[in-house]
Design a protein around this motif. Structure first.
Motif, PDB file in Angstrom:
ATOM      1  N   TYR A 165       0.845  -1.205   0.000  1.00 43.66           N
ATOM      2  CA  TYR A 165       0.000   0.000   0.000  1.00 43.66           C
ATOM      3  C   TYR A 165       0.879   1.252   0.000  1.00 43.66           C
ATOM      4  CZ  TYR A 165      -4.362   2.503   1.147  1.00 43.66           C
ATOM      5  OH  TYR A 165      -5.472   3.313   1.122  1.00 43.66           O
TER       6      TYR A 165
ATOM      7  N   ARG B  23       1.278   7.328  -6.348  1.00 49.81           N
ATOM      8  CA  ARG B  23       0.248   8.339  -6.552  1.00 49.81           C
ATOM      9  C   ARG B  23       0.828   9.732  -6.326  1.00 49.81           C
ATOM     10  NH1 ARG B  23      -3.500  11.818  -4.077  1.00 49.81           N
ATOM     11  NH2 ARG B  23      -5.434  11.915  -5.262  1.00 49.81           N
ATOM     12  N   GLU B  24       1.594   9.873  -5.255  1.00 46.40           N
ATOM     13  CA  GLU B  24       2.061  11.196  -4.858  1.00 46.40           C
ATOM     14  C   GLU B  24       3.233  11.687  -5.702  1.00 46.40           C
ATOM     15  OE1 GLU B  24       0.553  13.274  -2.287  1.00 46.40           O
ATOM     16  OE2 GLU B  24      -0.882  11.842  -3.099  1.00 46.40           O
TER      17      GLU B  24
ATOM     18  N   SER C 180       1.273   7.381 -11.544  1.00 46.81           N
ATOM     19  CA  SER C 180       0.065   6.555 -11.483  1.00 46.81           C
ATOM     20  C   SER C 180       0.111   5.374 -12.442  1.00 46.81           C
ATOM     21  CB  SER C 180      -1.169   7.392 -11.823  1.00 46.81           C
ATOM     22  OG  SER C 180      -1.354   8.363 -10.842  1.00 46.81           O
TER      23      SER C 180
ATOM     24  N   TRP D 125       0.695   1.603 -11.304  1.00 44.08           N
ATOM     25  CA  TRP D 125      -0.162   0.942 -10.301  1.00 44.08           C
ATOM     26  C   TRP D 125      -0.071  -0.570 -10.405  1.00 44.08           C
ATOM     27  CZ3 TRP D 125      -3.994  -2.250 -12.155  1.00 44.08           C
ATOM     28  CH2 TRP D 125      -4.381  -2.054 -13.480  1.00 44.08           C
TER      29      TRP D 125
ATOM     30  N   VAL E  67      -4.068  12.559  -0.181  1.00 38.84           N
ATOM     31  CA  VAL E  67      -4.017  11.103  -0.159  1.00 38.84           C
ATOM     32  C   VAL E  67      -4.420  10.562   1.215  1.00 38.84           C
ATOM     33  CG1 VAL E  67      -1.588  10.936   0.473  1.00 38.84           C
ATOM     34  CG2 VAL E  67      -2.634   9.135  -0.901  1.00 38.84           C
TER      35      VAL E  67
ATOM     36  N   LEU F 271      -8.093   9.851   1.131  1.00 36.74           N
ATOM     37  CA  LEU F 271      -8.396   8.604   0.412  1.00 36.74           C
ATOM     38  C   LEU F 271      -8.030   7.394   1.260  1.00 36.74           C
ATOM     39  CD1 LEU F 271      -7.302   8.929  -3.311  1.00 36.74           C
ATOM     40  CD2 LEU F 271      -9.583   8.982  -2.328  1.00 36.74           C
ATOM     41  N   MET F 272      -6.871   7.457   1.904  1.00 37.69           N
ATOM     42  CA  MET F 272      -6.426   6.323   2.705  1.00 37.69           C
ATOM     43  C   MET F 272      -7.387   6.062   3.860  1.00 37.69           C
ATOM     44  SD  MET F 272      -2.407   7.280   2.807  1.00 37.69           S
ATOM     45  CE  MET F 272      -1.931   6.368   4.233  1.00 37.69           C
TER      46      MET F 272
ATOM     47  N   GLU G 199      -5.073   5.791 -15.847  1.00 38.70           N
ATOM     48  CA  GLU G 199      -4.240   5.179 -14.807  1.00 38.70           C
ATOM     49  C   GLU G 199      -4.391   5.909 -13.471  1.00 38.70           C
ATOM     50  OE1 GLU G 199      -1.267   7.481 -17.479  1.00 38.70           O
ATOM     51  OE2 GLU G 199      -3.088   6.290 -17.711  1.00 38.70           O
ATOM     52  N   THR G 200      -4.573   7.221 -13.519  1.00 36.49           N
ATOM     53  CA  THR G 200      -4.777   7.960 -12.267  1.00 36.49           C
ATOM     54  C   THR G 200      -6.093   7.543 -11.625  1.00 36.49           C
ATOM     55  OG1 THR G 200      -3.673   9.783 -13.358  1.00 36.49           O
ATOM     56  CG2 THR G 200      -4.735  10.271 -11.272  1.00 36.49           C
TER      57      THR G 200
ATOM     58  N   ILE H 106      -7.596   4.704 -11.980  1.00 34.56           N
ATOM     59  CA  ILE H 106      -7.449   3.345 -11.441  1.00 34.56           C
ATOM     60  C   ILE H 106      -6.698   3.390 -10.106  1.00 34.56           C
ATOM     61  CG2 ILE H 106      -6.319   1.104 -11.783  1.00 34.56           C
ATOM     62  CD1 ILE H 106      -6.851   1.423 -14.762  1.00 34.56           C
ATOM     63  N   LEU H 107      -5.602   4.130 -10.072  1.00 33.43           N
ATOM     64  CA  LEU H 107      -4.795   4.147  -8.848  1.00 33.43           C
ATOM     65  C   LEU H 107      -5.590   4.728  -7.677  1.00 33.43           C
ATOM     66  CD1 LEU H 107      -2.246   3.591  -7.345  1.00 33.43           C
ATOM     67  CD2 LEU H 107      -1.247   5.664  -8.229  1.00 33.43           C
ATOM     68  N   ASP H 108      -6.293   5.826  -7.907  1.00 32.94           N
ATOM     69  CA  ASP H 108      -7.095   6.396  -6.825  1.00 32.94           C
ATOM     70  C   ASP H 108      -8.160   5.412  -6.360  1.00 32.94           C
ATOM     71  OD1 ASP H 108      -5.607   8.644  -6.836  1.00 32.94           O
ATOM     72  OD2 ASP H 108      -7.112   9.969  -7.704  1.00 32.94           O
TER      73      ASP H 108
ATOM     74  N   VAL I  25      -7.938   2.163  -6.542  1.00 34.27           N
ATOM     75  CA  VAL I  25      -7.258   1.072  -5.830  1.00 34.27           C
ATOM     76  C   VAL I  25      -6.920   1.502  -4.398  1.00 34.27           C
ATOM     77  CG1 VAL I  25      -5.120  -0.263  -5.730  1.00 34.27           C
ATOM     78  CG2 VAL I  25      -6.364  -0.085  -7.873  1.00 34.27           C
ATOM     79  N   VAL I  26      -6.501   2.751  -4.222  1.00 34.22           N
ATOM     80  CA  VAL I  26      -6.152   3.221  -2.876  1.00 34.22           C
ATOM     81  C   VAL I  26      -7.362   3.106  -1.946  1.00 34.22           C
ATOM     82  CG1 VAL I  26      -5.528   5.273  -1.534  1.00 34.22           C
ATOM     83  CG2 VAL I  26      -4.260   4.700  -3.588  1.00 34.22           C
ATOM     84  N   VAL I  27      -8.566   3.395  -2.479  1.00 38.39           N
ATOM     85  CA  VAL I  27      -9.768   3.282  -1.648  1.00 38.39           C
ATOM     86  C   VAL I  27     -10.184   1.825  -1.469  1.00 38.39           C
ATOM     87  CG1 VAL I  27     -12.218   3.850  -1.513  1.00 38.39           C
ATOM     88  CG2 VAL I  27     -10.592   5.547  -2.296  1.00 38.39           C
TER      89      VAL I  27
ATOM     90  N   PRO J 241      -7.981  -1.626   1.090  1.00 37.77           N
ATOM     91  CA  PRO J 241      -8.221  -2.155   2.436  1.00 37.77           C
ATOM     92  C   PRO J 241      -9.419  -3.106   2.491  1.00 37.77           C
ATOM     93  CG  PRO J 241      -7.787   0.189   2.530  1.00 37.77           C
ATOM     94  CD  PRO J 241      -7.943  -0.156   1.086  1.00 37.77           C
TER      95      PRO J 241
ATOM     96  N   LEU K  63      -8.384  -6.403   1.043  1.00 35.68           N
ATOM     97  CA  LEU K  63      -7.573  -7.149   2.006  1.00 35.68           C
ATOM     98  C   LEU K  63      -8.457  -7.761   3.093  1.00 35.68           C
ATOM     99  CD1 LEU K  63      -4.751  -7.911   3.174  1.00 35.68           C
ATOM    100  CD2 LEU K  63      -4.931  -5.867   4.566  1.00 35.68           C
TER     101      LEU K  63
END
Lengths: 481, 542
Positions: free
Chosen positions: A426, A433-434, A438, A441, B162, B165-166, B205-206, B208-210, B212-214, B217, B220
């Motif tokens: 993670y 991201r930061e 991106s 991923w 971020v 989002l986390m 891709e941005t 998707i990544l955002d 995925v970050v949400v 968890p 998992l």
């Protein structure tokens, strides 16, 4: 040196003295700070005695010893993981890294800027000369205050010829290092310190593409920071992250390390293992603390710790130098194994005076220095052991493993396995991201495979520490497509 | 913690704990699911075979795990579990957390102080919220975590931080570990974040990544919980396959919907009584947000998704006609009312993201009137919910509160009154059985029973280790030959309703009728509780 009857010219004498100092200076002035001797006798005997005790215990009381070993490993895992996450969360704050905005960097008058020496060590790399000219020309700094030294081994004819053919003499001076062992980057840098005139010294690799304003930003940072800041480390990143899966992982790895973990260390006032390039150091402090250790294969990390051990601080600056990520797995493993070996070397060197170090650093920083420099390689090695244990447990659930993992070890180990791996994965996602990566991923989601490579490299590096302590694994550059 | 949220948190925690103590120790009114979870937690810690897996795999484990420290104390203070107080402690803290989140959403919107406090009180004092903060059910944790994620998602719309989002992702992942319905909220939040992200950057891709970050968890939590269930019980999703799961209970005791329009009508009625103003406030908020081009209210989709999921699940006949499945309507209407208020102020944030925007300040006339009306609408709904909660058809699980809280008010038929009193008296009988067995001073493992109906006995006894229960790893072995394993008593229930799944009935189908030649009838206890079985205690032939 050809044998002659003539007395050496002053120039030759200066060079010989510089060479001797470059190779032996640190060891002669402060033998305990040098990795020329990999293990002190007492370190060797302590290690062997501990090993003997463990082996004996394994023979006599096998299961309790195994339980104790897994319990200790699990505890170390957990505490290191928790500390990593703490560093990450500190590093995530916007103000944890030093910012110098473009206009502030440009606003400084030329007369106020300090003199600067940029060292560019290269060895057998004729193909990067053209890039180097571009990079040096792009640096925004007054020419009369900037000195660029290209450090080449005197017998490295291919690179010297390429440099002269490309007319490199206009943008920088070529400094020929007299050939002598160890043929390492730190030795070349030490030699060049005898010729460097700048108040601030920095190192770039030949293929680096530094942020053009980096030197000005550093100058502003030094002017504004306290006097005890002796070094400013800029961030490193890769320009070929999307070349293949390996470079993508490596990019995510660097993004996390330089953007969050190093700022987190800075915020926690812990020692900062420097990156290989783009560290800007006050020349007087650098000479005073003995410069680089030519016998340490990660002289950068060692210097970072020595800066802290002598009571100075390192700041991390928001300015990026682009490098080339290693796209070849074999080459990557050689490089990474050298890093792991160097980290262990560094830890062993600085633990020779543990009480003194602890007085300077304090308990928390001492703990961090240990988890970073000894913990990183040791944990990477242990990972392999525990993965194999997990695999054999999933496949066959052998009774031995159940015995070795009683409930009080089993649950913490399970937390490590599930939460630990998930948390690091993670963290990679967050770092990508930061840092505007991106598109990587998918690499973040497959990063466990990268950890397998890391583990192989760590085992190789640790083995080499005992088998061939000062051997330098050269990294081949110029493989980026 | 800053002072104001701390004050809100502590006051509401105190309120919910007080309400919980009153209900449990006064009339002794406990919720079965909550007490059952207390019993499972106790089995994991203090039974004759304590192991973590005993907390059970029917429900996700967070509510039980949170009770561990207090349940451990029940060894010395059995009253903690006997009256389900360990669960009350968790639900009170969690629901107070939900109140703090509502309060913070209003503060971060820079609402006028009177509105912020108004919406905080109207949410925190809503009868359904008070009751679920006080009764130890998992709804409290669930509401807290989903509302928390809504707040963070709303923040993210302007901070692009971020951290937001986390935390939204973590909250939703934990929410899955409190209730399965969180999957609806989590999926919706993921799609929402990805869509907003795509609109900002036009980069797949941005987005998707955002997303995925949400989502990570929750993914998992889902995988870890399924894998654990599979390793321990052999089935990854016990809720849907186990003989103790919802599907099995519906089959055994009926009560599912017959589907069709009547099911939808019932669900809508439940939502309306919980938040009568929801429809009006929803439309109003939508209109205002479009006019202001304000993306923040989109965050409520996570809460709305839970309601939609509840409606669909009931329509498909997968769940029970319970009012609590619609509890998200209460925070939903409160949050929507907040989002009707014009934006003001700014968000402080640790790490503004690349697409952070400085929050526009909505300048709209009549805003005070708007704000006041929004609040009044929500306030007006509260009494309606209070009345509805005492209706047996609308509120199957709560209507007995009527008998507890206001026995003199309203006219109820004598049958209903008797039934409500029986509901309140549920588990009394089991508590007395536990006391009787405790008084015999039996050795470890002397009584065998299934916890499908026997959970109150495990929760109440001072000596849980005297029982052999299904979570014990040697349960089947002992059940096959009780006498040889030192069992002195069998506790049986009739093989009807949920008693069909009782392990003793499955192994010895006639055991409740005639003791199955294992033992002689010691006594029979007619249950004073509502919908609770008659118990028979058999003395095993030795």
């Amino acid at each position: 040196m050809p044998p002659t009857d003539l007395p050496p010219t002053p120039e030759e004498a200066r060079s010989a003295a510089a060479l001797h100092d470059a190779v032996h200076g640190l060891f002669e002035r402060d033998p305990l700070a040098s990795a020329a001797v990999p293990f002190m006798p007492w370190q060797k005997w302590t290690g062997l005695a501990a090993l003997a005790v463990v082996v004996l215990a394994l023979v006599l009381v096998t299961t309790p010893t195994l339980i104790a070993l897994t319990a200790v490993s699990t505890f170390v895992y957990l505490i290191t993981l928790a500390d990593r996450l703490l560093l990450l969360s500190r590093g995530l704050a916007r103000d944890s890294i030093l910012h110098v905005e473009d206009d502030r960097a440009r606003a400084v008058g030329d007369e106020e800027l300090p003199t600067y020496t940029v060292l560019v060590p290269a060895y057998n790399e004729p193909e990067v000369i053209a890039d180097l000219i571009d990079a040096v020309s792009s640096i925004d700094y007054p020419a009369d205050k900037l000195e660029v030294l290209l450090l080449l081994e005197a017998d490295d004819d291919v690179t010297i010829d390429a440099a002269e053919a490309a007319g490199l003499g206009q943008v920088c001076q070529i400094l020929r290092i007299p050939p002598a062992d160890p043929r390492t980057k730190p030795k070349a840098c030490n030699y060049s310190l005898h010729y460097a005139t700048g108040e601030i010294v920095t190192i770039f690799d030949a293929e680096d593409r530094p942020d053009p304003l980096q030197l000005r930003r550093v100058a502003v940072a030094f002017a504004e920071l306290d006097d005890d800041v002796a070094c400013v480390q800029a961030k490193l990143a890769f320009h070929n992250g999307s070349q293949n899966l390996l470079t993508a992982w490596f990019t995510a790895d660097y993004a996390l390390w330089f953007n969050f973990l190093l700022p987190g260390l800075m915020k926690s006032s812990s020692p900062i293992p420097l990156g290989g390039t783009s560290n800007h150091i006050k020349a007087d402090v650098l000479r005073d603390i003995g410069a680089w250790d030519p016998y340490n294969v990660t002289e950068d990390a060692d210097l970072g710790v020595r800066i802290a051990a002598r009571g100075h601080r390192t700041a991390v600056l928001d300015s990026t130098t682009l490098e080339e990520a290693n796209p070849d797995p074999i080459n990557w493993i050689r490089q990474r194994s050298r890093w792991y070996k160097g980290y262990l070397q560094t830890w062993l060197v600085h633990m020779r005076r543990p009480v003194q170090l602890w007085r300077t650093l304090g308990t928390v920083s001492m703990f961090r220095f240990t988890t970073l420099l000894a913990g990183t390689p040791v944990i990477a090695c242990l990972n392999m052991v525990f993965w194999l244990v997990t695999l054999s447990w999933i496949l066959g659930q052998p009774g031995v493993i159940e015995e070795v993992f009683p409930a009080y070890v089993y649950f913490p180990a399970l937390i490590c396995l599930v939460l630990g791996n998930a948390a690091i994965l993670y963290s990679n996602l967050i770092a990508c991201r930061e840092t505007g990566n991106s598109s990587l991923w998918w690499a973040c989601l497959t990063v466990p495979l990268y950890w397998v490579l890391m583990s192989i490299a760590a085992i190789k590096g640790t083995y080499q520490l005992f088998a061939n302590p000062s051997y330098w694994e050269k990294t081949v550059h110029g493989l980026a497509s | 913690m800053r002072t104001r949220p701390a004050i809100v948190f502590l006051s509401f925690t105190a309120l919910y704990i007080a309400a919980g103590l009153y209900l449990a120790l006064g009339p002794g009114y406990l919720q079965g699911d909550s007490l059952s979870r207390v019993a499972d937690t106790r089995a994991a810690l203090l039974s004759r075979d304590p192991h973590l897996a005993a907390i059970g795999f029917i429900f996700t484990p967070l509510t039980a795990l949170a009770q561990f420290p207090l349940v451990a104390l029940s060894d010395w203070f059995p009253a903690l579990t006997r009256w389900g107080l360990t669960a009350v402690a968790v639900s009170a803290l969690a629901m107070a957390g939900a109140v703090v989140q509502i309060h913070s959403i209003a503060r971060e919107r820079a609402c006028p102080a009177w509105f912020t406090w108004g919406v905080t009180l109207v949410f925190g004092l809503h009868p359904m919220i008070v009751y679920y903060g006080a009764n130890g059910m998992s709804e409290a944790l669930f509401v807290f975590l989903v509302v928390w994620s809504v707040r963070r998602l709303a923040r993210w719309m302007s901070t692009d931080d971020v951290h937001d989002l986390m935390v939204a992702g973590f909250a939703l992942g934990l929410a899955y570990l409190a209730r399965y319905d969180a999957l609806a909220a989590s999926g919706t939040a993921t799609l929402l974040v990805a869509a907003v992200s795509y609109r900002r950057t036009r980069k797949t891709e941005t987005a998707i990544l955002d997303g995925v970050v949400v989502a990570a968890p929750t993914a998992l939590a889902f995988l870890a919980w399924s894998a654990t269930s599979w390793l321990v019980t052999g089935s990854a999703l016990a809720q849907f396959s186990s003989r103790y799961g919802n599907a099995a209970i519906l089959e055994q005791s009926g009560g599912g919907s017959t589907g069709g329009l009547s099911a939808i009508a019932f669900s809508l009625a439940e939502i309306v009584v919980l938040a009568p103003a929801l429809g009006v406030v929803l439309v109003w908020c939508a209109v205002l947000s479009v006019r202001r081009r304000d993306p923040e209210p989109l965050a409520v989709l996570a809460l709305a998704a839970v309601l939609v999921f509840a409606v669909l699940a009931y329509l498909r006949g997968m769940t029970f006609p319970f009012l609590r499945f619609y509890i998200s309507a209460v925070p939903l209407v409160a949050v929507l009312a907040v989002f009707c208020v014009p934006r003001g102020g700014w968000m402080t944030t640790r790490r503004p993201g690349p697409h952070a925007v400085s929050r526009p300040q909505d300048v709209l006339g009549r805003s005070r009137a708007l704000t006041g009306t929004a609040l009044l609408l929500v306030v007006a709904g509260v009494p309606v919910s209070g009345v509805a909660m005492s209706s047996p058809t609308l509120s199957r699980e709560q209507h007995s509160l009527h008998a507890v809280v206001l026995p003199e008010v309203g006219d109820r038929s004598p049958e209903l009154r008797l039934r409500q009193e029986a509901i309140v008296a549920s588990f009394d009988t089991e508590r007395r059985i536990a006391d009787y067995l405790d008084s015999l001073g039996l050795p470890e493992g002397a009584v065998i029973m299934d916890t499908v109906h026997g959970f109150p006995i495990i929760a109440s006894t001072a000596r849980p280790e005297q029982f052999v229960i299904p979570s014990d790893r040697d349960f089947v072995e002992v059940l096959n030959d009780p006498a040889a394993h030192g069992v002195q008593f069998l506790l049986t229930v009739p093989a009807e309703g949920r008693g069909v799944s009782d392990a003793l009935n499955l192994r010895y189908p006639t055991v409740h009728e005639n003791g199955a030649e294992l033992g002689a009838l010691e006594f029979e206890v007619i249950n004073s509780g509502d919908d609770r079985p008659t118990w028979r205690l058999w003395r095993v032939f030795s």
